[in-house]
Design a protein around this motif. Structure first.
Motif, short mmCIF file in Angstrom:
data_model
loop_
_atom_site.label_atom_id
_atom_site.label_comp_id
_atom_site.label_asym_id
_atom_site.label_seq_id
_atom_site.Cartn_x
_atom_site.Cartn_y
_atom_site.Cartn_z
N CYS A 288 -17.89 -83.16 37.57
CA CYS A 288 -19.27 -83.03 38.06
C CYS A 288 -19.93 -81.94 37.23
N LYS A 289 -20.99 -82.30 36.52
CA LYS A 289 -21.60 -81.37 35.57
C LYS A 289 -22.80 -80.67 36.20
N ASN A 328 -22.00 -75.77 33.78
CA ASN A 328 -20.91 -75.64 34.75
C ASN A 328 -20.16 -76.96 34.86
N LEU A 329 -18.85 -76.86 35.05
CA LEU A 329 -18.01 -78.06 35.18
C LEU A 329 -17.14 -77.93 36.43
N CYS A 330 -17.24 -78.91 37.31
CA CYS A 330 -16.41 -78.95 38.52
C CYS A 330 -15.50 -80.17 38.39
N ASN A 415 -32.83 -77.11 34.14
CA ASN A 415 -31.80 -77.34 33.11
C ASN A 415 -30.72 -78.32 33.54
N TYR A 416 -30.84 -78.90 34.73
CA TYR A 416 -29.76 -79.75 35.24
C TYR A 416 -29.42 -80.87 34.26
N ASP A 417 -30.42 -81.55 33.73
CA ASP A 417 -30.19 -82.67 32.82
C ASP A 417 -30.10 -82.23 31.36
#
Length: 468
Positions: A288-289, A328-330, A415-417
Motif C-alpha cells: 500500500c503506497k 511511504n510503503l506499507c 502528493n498521494y498520487d
C-alpha cells in the motif's frame, strides 16, 4: 467478492420483500455460501435443490492483481490468486428461513456452517482451504540490516509481548525504557537476544505519549540509515500467502522488507500492515503506497523529520513524509498482530487513553486530531489536492469498541498520487525460498493443485505431453 445481482438470490421471500430489498437493512438473514469448483457434482446438486439460485466466480482481467510485477517484488513468494474467494463460487442467499441450512446439511457432505452475526451465516461446501500452520525457515536466522528497537513503558510483565516474541525467534533487538522503571525491566527481561537501554529521562512526565522516546531512539541510532521502531505489545507476525494468514517465525519478518527497499530511492517510512485490516481469502496488493505506517515501522534517521505530536503521532509523521515528497510503503505479505491501542495495561493506556476514565482520553485524542489537522492545513504543512478541505481529509468513523475513532483519507493529500519510488541501480540481493509450513512439528507438503499452480508454463506443457 461483494454481493451483486449476479450472485444474489432469494429463498422463500415474497415479491414485495424482493422489490423492497436493500442490502444494508437488517430485516433478513444473509447466507454467504462458497462452493468448490473442484466438485462440479455439488454445484449441480445445489442447482437442482434451488433452481433459482445464482452463483459467480471472480474473474480478474489483470494478470498482476497483487502488483507483484508492478512493484518488482523479489522477496518471499506472495500469491493469493486461486485460493479462497479467488477460487470458489460465491452465492449470497437472502432469506428469513434458515431451514435451508438443514436441507444443505442433509444433502451434502463436508459442510461447514457458522453463524457470523444475528443477521448472517457462513456456509461452505467442500471448500478448498489452504492448510494452517507456522511458517519456519530451513536457513539459520541472520542479522537484520537495521537495528530493531522496542519502546516500552510499564510492560515488564505478560503485556510486554514484543520482547518475548523476538527472544523466542532469536532476533537481536534493543529494549528502551525510562529510568524510573529500569530496575523493574532489568529483573524481568531476557538478555540472550536483547540489549536493555535506559533513556536519559522519564519522558512520560512531558505528557507527550511515546513521541519523546521515539525521537530519542531515532537520535540514538543517528549513524544508521534507519531503525525499526516496534510497539511493545505485538503478539505475533503473520504471513499472507495462498489466501490465508499463518504465523511466521523467522527474521524474514524484517529482512524481506529491508532487502526490498535497499534497491530504491525516495523511500520514506515503511511498515508491516495491521493483521485485522488484511482479510483472508482474496487478492491484496503486496504494497500500500503513501499510506499510514504504524506500530511496526522502519523509520529513516537522517531526514530531519521527527515525531511531534501527543496523539496520532504515527499518522502525523506518515503524513509529513508524504507532504515532503517521500513515498511511504506499507507491506501486506507479513502483518503484525496486537490488541487495539488502549486495551492492554501499561503503555499509553493510563496516561494517554485514560482507560479508567470513561473514554476521556479517546475524546481528547479525537478533538486533538481535528484541531491539529486543521492547524497544519492552515499553515500549509499539510497540503491537500485542489478543492479538498479538512472534511474530505479527516472524519469521524465510530467502531464497535471505540466511538471516538477518526480516520484520515490519505488520498486527499496533494502528493498521494505523485510520490513514487525509483530504482537506485543496486543489484537485487537475491532470495532463496527456504520457508516451510509446519503443523504439530510435521512438515505440510503442497497439495497437487498447489504444486501445479507453482509450475511454469513449460513444466505444465511437459507434463501434458508425457501423459499423452
Amino acid at each position: 467478492m461483494s454481493e451483486n445481482k449476479d450472485n444474489r438470490w432469494f429463498y422463500n421471500c415474497s415479491d414485495k420483500f424482493i422489490t423492497d430489498y436493500k442490502v444494508k437493512e437488517k430485516n433478513h438473514i444473509k447466507i454467504i455460501t462458497r462452493l468448490n469448483p473442484d466438485f462440479p457434482q455439488n454445484i449441480e446438486l445445489f442447482r437442482e435443490l434451488f433452481p433459482n439460485c445464482k452463483m459467480a466466480k471472480r474473474i480478474r482481467k489483470c494478470d498482476d492483481p497483487e502488483n507483484v510485477k508492478k512493484y518488482d517484488w523479489d522477496g518471499i513468494p506472495y500469491d493469493n490468486r486461486g485460493y479462497g474467494d479467488e477460487y470458489n463460487y460465491i452465492s449470497f442467499i437472502i432469506t428469513n428461513d434458515i431451514n435451508l441450512l438443514e436441507i444443505v446439511k442433509n444433502k451434502f457432505t463436508n459442510v461447514f456452517i457458522r453463524k457470523s452475526s444475528n443477521f448472517s451465516y457462513t456456509l461452505k461446501i467442500n471448500c478448498n482451504v489452504s492448510p494452517r500452520g507456522i511458517w519456519k525457515n530451513k536457513a539459520l536466522t541472520s542479522p537484520t540490516m537495521y537495528p530493531v528497537a522496542i519502546l516500552s513503558f510499564s510492560r515488564y510483565n505478560d503485556y510486554g509481548r514484543t520482547h518475548k516474541l523476538l527472544t523466542k525467534l532469536k532476533i537481536n533487538h534493543y529494549l528502551f525504557v525510562e529510568p524510573f522503571e529500569y530496575d523493574l525491566y532489568k529483573e524481568w527481561y531476557d538478555s540472550n537476544y536483547c540489549v536493555l537501554k535506559k533513556a536519559p529521562e522519564d519522558y512520560h512526565l512531558q505528557n507527550m505519549g511515546s513521541t519523546p522516546i521515539r525521537n530519542y531512539i531515532l537520535d540514538y541510532f543517528k549513524n544508521q540509515e534507519r531503525v525499526w521502531l516496534l510497539d511493545d505489545n505485538i503478539k505475533c507476525y503473520k504471513r499472507l500467502y495462498r489466501g490465508i494468514k499463518n504465523p511466521i517465525q523467522h527474521d524474514e519478518i524484517f529482512t524481506s522488507i529491508e532487502n526490498y527497499i535497499y534497491r530504491f530511492n525516495n523511500v520514506g517510512i515503511v511498515s508491516h500492515n495491521f493483521s485485522p485490516f488484511v482479510v483472508e481469502g482474496g487478492c491484496r496488493s503486496i504494497i500500500c503506497k503513501n499510506s499510514k505506517c504504524y506500530s511496526s515501522m522502519l523509520v529513516p534517521t537522517n531526514t530531519g523529520i521527527r515525531f511531534k505530536h501527543k496523539h496520532q503521532e504515527d499518522n502525523f509523521i506518515s503524513i509529513e513524509y508524504i507532504c515532503k515528497g517521500y513515498t511511504n510503503l506499507c507491506f501486506n505479505h507479513i502483518c503484525y498482530d496486537k490488541n487495539t491501542s488502549g486495551q492492554d495495561n501499561g503503555g499509553n493506556t493510563k496516561f494517554i487513553y485514560k482507560k479508567d476514565e470513561e473514554d476521556i482520553g479517546r475524546k481528547e485524542r479525537y478533538d486533538y486530531s481535528f484541531t491539529t489537522a486543521e492547524k497544519l492545513i492552515h499553515q500549509g504543512i499539510i497540503e491537500l489536492k485542489e478543492g479538498k478541505t479538512l472534511n474530505n481529509f479527516i472524519f469521524h468513523k465510530p467502531l464497535k469498541h471505540e466511538y471516538y475513532h477518526i480516520e484520515f483519507n490519505y488520498e486527499m493529500l496533494k502528493n498521494y498520487d505523485k510520490n513514487d519510488i525509483s530504482s537506485n541501480g543496486e543489484d537485487r540481493l537475491g532470495h532463496t525460498d527456504t520457508l516451510y509450513l509446519e503443523n504439530d512439528n510435521e512438515l505440510i507438503e503442497d497439495d497437487e493443485r498447489t504444486k501445479l499452480m507453482k509450475m511454469t508454463k513449460e513444466e505444465l506443457i511437459e507434463i501434458i505431453l508425457k501423459k499423452n
